[in-house]
Design an enzyme around this catalytic site. Structure first.
Site, short mmCIF file in Angstrom:
data_model
loop_
_atom_site.label_atom_id
_atom_site.label_comp_id
_atom_site.label_asym_id
_atom_site.label_seq_id
_atom_site.Cartn_x
_atom_site.Cartn_y
_atom_site.Cartn_z
N CYS A 269 0.81 -1.16 -0.05
CA CYS A 269 -0.08 -0.03 0.11
C CYS A 269 0.86 1.24 0.09
O CYS A 269 1.99 1.34 -0.68
CB CYS A 269 -1.04 -0.08 1.28
N ARG A 274 -2.09 -0.73 5.35
CA ARG A 274 -3.38 -1.26 4.76
C ARG A 274 -3.03 -2.58 4.17
O ARG A 274 -4.04 -3.75 4.28
CB ARG A 274 -3.81 -0.28 3.62
#
Length: 318
Positions: A269, A274
């Protein structure tokens, strides 16, 4: 073959032993059964409500100190990304070294035999980062609170704004680290330059993926070549409960990769947060066997001018 593990959700006894690191939860009251591949590192708010006052439970509020100061679960300790970051790199967000984690946990009074329950207020994305780091260092006594602070409030859990006093401890991580869920830049360079069947999974949003949006910390906008896009937030009820979606819903979402459960999948990410969440979903909830989270992610990749990248053509109308 995809195996599903049904678990009984617990509401009473947590520990089989107080002096063992890998704590087991003893079933008592049955709630809705889970069909996730593995829910060992997930805990529901109803479970925690019955357990959180036990001595060997350490609740970790993984949010900025300003958010923690406003309100947090009663008795929670505060950790934030900067606390688990290796600052020796010229860019931010890299995983802290083992001795740094040990020193942090010792200052917080965390003991080797403790069970850590980690939560945030962003769909467990930040909590997953701490789970991922500890998993690489072979510390398994971690649970992510499904639904985070919102779920806790919904079951009537106690919240306050008090900072707790702690007694420092002597915390040590296991002697051997696995790094089974880790991949570094050099390995990804080889993969990006090969014709293999590996999946490079971008877990950011479409604007970041296309290069339309360049977040702070990145040297440029764009993506790693050969990347597929599945936004991490698809895996949770983002606008509602912030809980993980069901096994069947997750299977449908990640079937878009076209990968088998044994294929190598590399998630990344902006800074590995994430994508740690997606790594949790793929390995724990869905049973993918060969998933690696790229620690440096786009912040690191974009820093090096010589590395290949892709960026969509964007037209601005004045």
């Amino acid at each position: 073959m995809i195996y599903r593990i049904s678990r009984i959700v617990i509401l009473s006894v947590l520990m089989l032993s107080c002096n063992k690191q890998k704590e087991k939860i003893t079933p008592d009251t049955e709630l809705e059964a889970s069909t996730y591949f593995n829910s060992e590192h997930l805990i529901e708010a109803e479970e925690l409500l019955a357990l959180y006052k036990q001595e060997h439970i350490k609740i970790i509020d993984f949010r900025k100190v300003t958010a923690y100061a406003k309100a947090h679960i009663n008795g929670a300790l505060n950790i934030w990304r900067t606390d688990i970051e290796d600052t020796t790199y010229p860019y931010k967000g890299m995983m802290a070294k083992k001795d740094s984690i040990e020193a942090l946990f010792s200052r917080l009074g965390i003991k080797n035999e403790d069970l850590l329950v980690v939560y945030d207020d962003k769909g467990s994305s930040d909590a997953s980062r701490l789970w991922w780091i500890l998993k690489n260092y072979n510390f398994e006594s971690v649970r992510i609170l499904n639904g985070g602070l919102l779920a806790w409030e919904k079951v009537g859990g106690s919240i306050n704004n008090k900072t707790i006093s702690v007694t420092p401890s002597e915390f040590t991580l296991p002697a051997i680290s696995s790094f089974d869920l880790f991949i570094g830049k050099d390995e990804i360079i080889e993969i990006a330059n090969s014709n293999g069947s590996e999946i490079i999974l971008d877990t950011r949003n479409i604007d970041e993926f296309s290069g339309k949006r360049q977040k702070d910390g990145a040297a440029k906008g764009g993506r790693i070549p050969k990347s597929l896009l599945i936004d991490w937030a698809e895996a949770i009820d983002y606008e509602g409960t912030q809980k993980f979606r069901s096994y069947d819903e997750l299977e449908k979402i990640y079937s878009r990769m076209g990968a088998s459960k044994t294929d190598l999948i590399i998630s990344y990410c902006h800074s590995g947060v994430r994508s740690a969440h997606t790594t949790f979903v793929l390995t724990e909830l869905l049973g993918y066997k060969n998933v690696k989270n790229y620690d440096g992610s786009w912040v690191e990749w974009s820093y090096f001018n010589g590395l290949p990248f892709e960026q969509d053509s964007i037209t601005t109308i004045k």
